[in-house]
Design a protein around this motif. Structure first.
Motif, mmCIF file in Angstrom:
data_model
loop_
_atom_site.group_PDB
_atom_site.id
_atom_site.type_symbol
_atom_site.label_atom_id
_atom_site.label_comp_id
_atom_site.label_asym_id
_atom_site.label_seq_id
_atom_site.Cartn_x
_atom_site.Cartn_y
_atom_site.Cartn_z
ATOM 1 N N LEU A 74 0.914 -1.081 -0.027
ATOM 2 C CA LEU A 74 -0.090 0.120 -0.126
ATOM 3 C C LEU A 74 0.851 1.249 0.100
ATOM 4 C CD1 LEU A 74 -2.918 -0.935 2.801
ATOM 5 C CD2 LEU A 74 -3.137 -0.350 0.176
ATOM 6 N N ASN A 75 0.595 2.120 -0.920
ATOM 7 C CA ASN A 75 1.479 3.536 -0.940
ATOM 8 C C ASN A 75 1.131 4.052 0.481
ATOM 9 O OD1 ASN A 75 2.214 3.351 -3.517
ATOM 10 N ND2 ASN A 75 0.162 3.933 -4.469
ATOM 11 N N GLY A 76 2.413 4.654 1.034
ATOM 12 C CA GLY A 76 2.445 5.208 2.482
ATOM 13 C C GLY A 76 2.567 4.274 3.421
ATOM 14 N N TYR A 77 2.548 2.994 3.353
ATOM 15 C CA TYR A 77 2.847 1.932 4.364
ATOM 16 C C TYR A 77 3.958 1.166 4.203
ATOM 17 C CZ TYR A 77 -1.856 3.648 5.649
ATOM 18 O OH TYR A 77 -2.850 4.275 6.262
ATOM 19 N N PRO A 78 5.309 1.517 4.010
ATOM 20 C CA PRO A 78 6.303 0.661 3.889
ATOM 21 C C PRO A 78 6.495 -0.297 4.591
ATOM 22 C CG PRO A 78 7.165 3.105 3.874
ATOM 23 C CD PRO A 78 5.543 2.894 4.431
ATOM 24 N N GLY A 79 6.627 -1.537 4.256
ATOM 25 C CA GLY A 79 7.012 -2.845 5.094
ATOM 26 C C GLY A 79 5.451 -3.710 5.085
ATOM 27 N N SER A 228 -6.000 -15.166 8.599
ATOM 28 C CA SER A 228 -7.615 -15.020 8.931
ATOM 29 C C SER A 228 -8.163 -16.237 8.269
ATOM 30 C CB SER A 228 -7.955 -13.736 8.320
ATOM 31 O OG SER A 228 -7.785 -12.470 9.254
ATOM 32 N N PHE A 229 -9.118 -16.575 8.908
ATOM 33 C CA PHE A 229 -9.859 -17.615 8.514
ATOM 34 C C PHE A 229 -11.779 -17.465 8.853
ATOM 35 C CE2 PHE A 229 -5.936 -19.389 9.708
ATOM 36 C CZ PHE A 229 -5.120 -19.895 8.558
ATOM 37 N N GLY A 230 -12.338 -17.937 7.968
ATOM 38 C CA GLY A 230 -13.882 -17.633 8.231
ATOM 39 C C GLY A 230 -14.239 -16.776 7.801
ATOM 40 N N GLN A 231 -15.499 -15.966 8.462
ATOM 41 C CA GLN A 231 -16.117 -14.967 7.705
ATOM 42 C C GLN A 231 -15.129 -13.722 7.728
ATOM 43 O OE1 GLN A 231 -18.962 -14.818 6.727
ATOM 44 N NE2 GLN A 231 -19.297 -16.973 7.716
ATOM 45 N N SER A 232 -15.515 -12.694 6.977
ATOM 46 C CA SER A 232 -14.532 -11.467 6.677
ATOM 47 C C SER A 232 -14.549 -10.499 7.567
ATOM 48 C CB SER A 232 -15.069 -10.874 5.129
ATOM 49 O OG SER A 232 -14.971 -11.807 4.010
ATOM 50 N N SER A 233 -13.706 -9.408 7.381
ATOM 51 C CA SER A 233 -13.611 -8.288 8.444
ATOM 52 C C SER A 233 -13.044 -6.734 7.606
ATOM 53 C CB SER A 233 -12.596 -8.608 9.464
ATOM 54 O OG SER A 233 -11.375 -8.722 9.107
ATOM 55 N N ILE A 234 -13.249 -6.053 8.287
ATOM 56 C CA ILE A 234 -12.598 -4.659 7.921
ATOM 57 C C ILE A 234 -11.395 -4.623 8.852
ATOM 58 C CG2 ILE A 234 -12.623 -2.131 7.667
ATOM 59 C CD1 ILE A 234 -15.909 -2.521 7.259
ATOM 60 N N PHE A 235 -10.273 -4.188 8.190
ATOM 61 C CA PHE A 235 -9.065 -3.943 8.808
ATOM 62 C C PHE A 235 -8.658 -2.675 8.706
ATOM 63 C CE2 PHE A 235 -4.261 -3.939 9.326
ATOM 64 C CZ PHE A 235 -4.236 -4.377 10.565
ATOM 65 N N LEU A 236 -8.159 -1.834 9.943
ATOM 66 C CA LEU A 236 -7.859 -0.478 9.718
ATOM 67 C C LEU A 236 -6.370 -0.129 10.136
ATOM 68 C CD1 LEU A 236 -10.850 1.443 11.426
ATOM 69 C CD2 LEU A 236 -10.545 1.170 8.951
ATOM 70 N N LEU A 237 -5.693 0.366 9.202
ATOM 71 C CA LEU A 237 -3.966 0.406 9.120
ATOM 72 C C LEU A 237 -3.734 1.635 9.236
ATOM 73 C CD1 LEU A 237 -1.368 -0.770 9.412
ATOM 74 C CD2 LEU A 237 -1.332 -0.792 7.158
ATOM 75 N N GLY A 238 -3.395 2.428 10.494
ATOM 76 C CA GLY A 238 -3.154 3.701 10.571
ATOM 77 C C GLY A 238 -1.727 4.299 10.421
ATOM 78 N N GLY A 239 -1.282 5.315 11.294
ATOM 79 C CA GLY A 239 -0.003 5.898 11.458
ATOM 80 C C GLY A 239 0.783 5.685 12.601
ATOM 81 N N LEU A 240 1.592 6.227 12.937
ATOM 82 C CA LEU A 240 2.480 6.121 14.247
ATOM 83 C C LEU A 240 1.617 7.132 15.189
ATOM 84 C CD1 LEU A 240 5.763 6.764 13.050
ATOM 85 C CD2 LEU A 240 5.119 4.767 13.678
ATOM 86 N N LYS A 241 0.731 8.086 14.717
ATOM 87 C CA LYS A 241 -0.045 8.623 15.826
ATOM 88 C C LYS A 241 -1.634 8.612 15.636
ATOM 89 C CE LYS A 241 3.269 12.171 16.611
ATOM 90 N NZ LYS A 241 3.546 13.981 16.387
ATOM 91 N N ARG A 242 -2.340 8.650 16.389
ATOM 92 C CA ARG A 242 -3.800 8.376 16.118
ATOM 93 C C ARG A 242 -4.389 9.462 15.380
ATOM 94 N NH1 ARG A 242 -6.835 4.976 20.876
ATOM 95 N NH2 ARG A 242 -8.387 6.349 20.314
ATOM 96 N N GLU A 243 -3.722 10.500 15.564
ATOM 97 C CA GLU A 243 -4.332 11.625 14.578
ATOM 98 C C GLU A 243 -4.331 11.360 13.232
ATOM 99 O OE1 GLU A 243 -2.382 11.726 17.039
ATOM 100 O OE2 GLU A 243 -3.731 12.778 18.639
ATOM 101 N N PRO A 246 -6.847 6.171 9.450
ATOM 102 C CA PRO A 246 -6.379 4.819 8.795
ATOM 103 C C PRO A 246 -6.620 4.769 7.434
ATOM 104 C CG PRO A 246 -8.149 4.699 10.382
ATOM 105 C CD PRO A 246 -7.674 6.310 10.309
ATOM 106 N N THR A 247 -6.133 3.551 6.700
ATOM 107 C CA THR A 247 -6.951 2.948 5.624
ATOM 108 C C THR A 247 -7.493 1.689 5.747
ATOM 109 O OG1 THR A 247 -5.073 3.913 4.359
ATOM 110 C CG2 THR A 247 -6.103 1.883 3.330
ATOM 111 N N ALA A 248 -8.793 1.840 5.175
ATOM 112 C CA ALA A 248 -9.421 0.315 5.563
ATOM 113 C C ALA A 248 -9.179 -0.543 4.354
ATOM 114 C CB ALA A 248 -11.013 0.873 5.685
ATOM 115 N N MET A 249 -9.179 -1.585 4.886
ATOM 116 C CA MET A 249 -9.098 -2.791 3.915
ATOM 117 C C MET A 249 -9.902 -3.913 4.274
ATOM 118 S SD MET A 249 -5.237 -3.608 4.802
ATOM 119 C CE MET A 249 -4.892 -2.009 5.042
#
Length: 367
Positions: A74-79, A228-243, A246-249
């Motif tokens: 993802l752009n903006g999320y090295p590693g 992950s196994f089974g039903q699906s989910s939304i995962f939020l990946l943010g930054g070093l600070k909560r301000e 995040p990106t939802a996937m």
């Protein structure tokens, strides 16, 4: 979009606002969620270390040859690396069965140990399988012990009070899961990865995982692996600070995430569990039977039809996630601690519901 507008409002931090947005919205308003099955502008193909894992070792772990995997960043999320379901047909069933039947067994630790006598939690599978197999669709039916399972810890057991691991609260890490983790880490460029601790999370449709950073491991140079196994989910990946918003996937059954480098210490959360997008009781990848011809040395075991019926019934309303970590660098030891705590103490039932907790725990609305 509504989600983007939320990040510009005052008051709560941007991560919390989006967490609430995806927690409360219905499934028809998920246009801002990245779907790696149809990669968009923010997504790019990641390179894997194809030659570092032999096809035979991949097969032994229940995985396709690494040359057949697709991996994305993802752009903006090295590693950050996302690998859509690389499992061979039928092999996800092994890991589901292990998470429900084997891994909750003693000496591993689970949330039910908080308020039940030790003899009551010895065989959760045995106490639950008939009840699960007979279970209908009525919400009024009592839940089995397996349905009350929220987390299990493996290897170095995470202390939910101190947010630390320690040398004196450790049990053997499952060898099959260690082998799987080693192959995935190696394919992603992390040779020598040692699976030393695991937190298994058990979600239902009313479950969520609070905003947190996985920083308790002493070696942050090693990746965090998520299966992950089974039903699906939304995962939020943010930054070093909560301000930072995040990106939802989406995460679907069989998907693997690797958080390394810069992305290793980013805030993240799971605001919602969703029915799998195929509109079926179970994702089609879980309908596939395991080949009768397993390779020599395979860590995958055949599941009996009886066992899979129990697992399938459980997964109709649930999702299982395994997060695997290396706690210590090669040759590293835990620092000496003054005083002692009750090792492996998990969060209380009250703290289990605190939405702003940074611990790795569920906060079901209705439990």
């Amino acid at each position: 979009m509504a989600a983007a507008a939320l990040t510009r409002e005052g008051g709560e931090d941007a991560f919390r606002r989006l967490f609430r947005f995806y927690r409360q919205r219905d499934a028809s308003d998920l246009r801002g969620v990245v779907d790696f099955s149809v990669p968009g502008a923010q997504v790019f193909r990641s390179q894997l270390s194809i030659s570092s894992v032999s096809d035979q070792d991949a097969y032994r772990a229940g995985l396709q040859p690494v040359s057949q995997w697709k991996a994305y960043g993802l752009n903006g999320y090295p590693g950050f690396i996302f690998i859509p379901n690389p499992f061979l047909p039928g092999c996800q069933r092994h890991w589901v069965k292990q998470c429900l039947k084997l891994y909750p067994q003693k000496p591993n630790v689970c949330n039910l140990d908080l308020h039940m006598a030790p003899e009551k939690t010895i065989d959760l599978w045995g106490q639950s399988k008939e009840q699960l197999r007979r279970k209908g669709s009525s919400k009024g039916e009592p839940r089995s012990l397996l349905e009350k399972l929220r987390w299990v810890t493996l290897g170095y057991h995470y202390n939910w009070d101190t947010k630390k691991y320690s040398a004196n609260h450790h049990t053997p890490f499952p060898s099959d899961l260690a082998f799987l983790s080693e192959q995935v880490a190696t394919a992603c460029g992390f040779r020598g990865f040692q699976a030393q601790a695991g937190i298994l999370n058990y979600y239902h449709f009313d479950s969520s995982l609070g905003i947190h950073v996985d920083e308790s491991e002493l070696d942050h140079s090693r990746p965090l692996l998520s299966f992950s196994f089974g039903q699906s989910s939304i995962f939020l990946l943010g930054g070093l600070k909560r301000e930072e918003a995040p990106t939802a996937m989406f995460m679907h059954s069989g998907d693997i995430m690797v958080m390394s480098g810069f992305s290793r210490l980013l805030y993240h959360a799971v605001p919602r569990v969703l029915p799998n997008p195929e509109g079926r009781a179970l994702p089609s990848c879980l309908d596939q039977a395991l080949s009768s011809d397993l390779p020599v040395g395979s860590v995958i075991e055949h599941s009996s039809d009886e066992d899979w019926q129990v697992c399938a019934k459980y997964l109709q309303s649930s999702r299982i996630n395994m997060t695997i970590r290396q706690v210590l660098a090669e040759g590293q030891k835990f620092p000496e601690e003054s005083g002692t705590n009750r090792e492996g103490q998990a969060p209380s039932e009250d703290s289990h519901r605190q939405e702003n907790s940074r611990a790795k725990r569920h906060k079901p609305n209705t439990d």
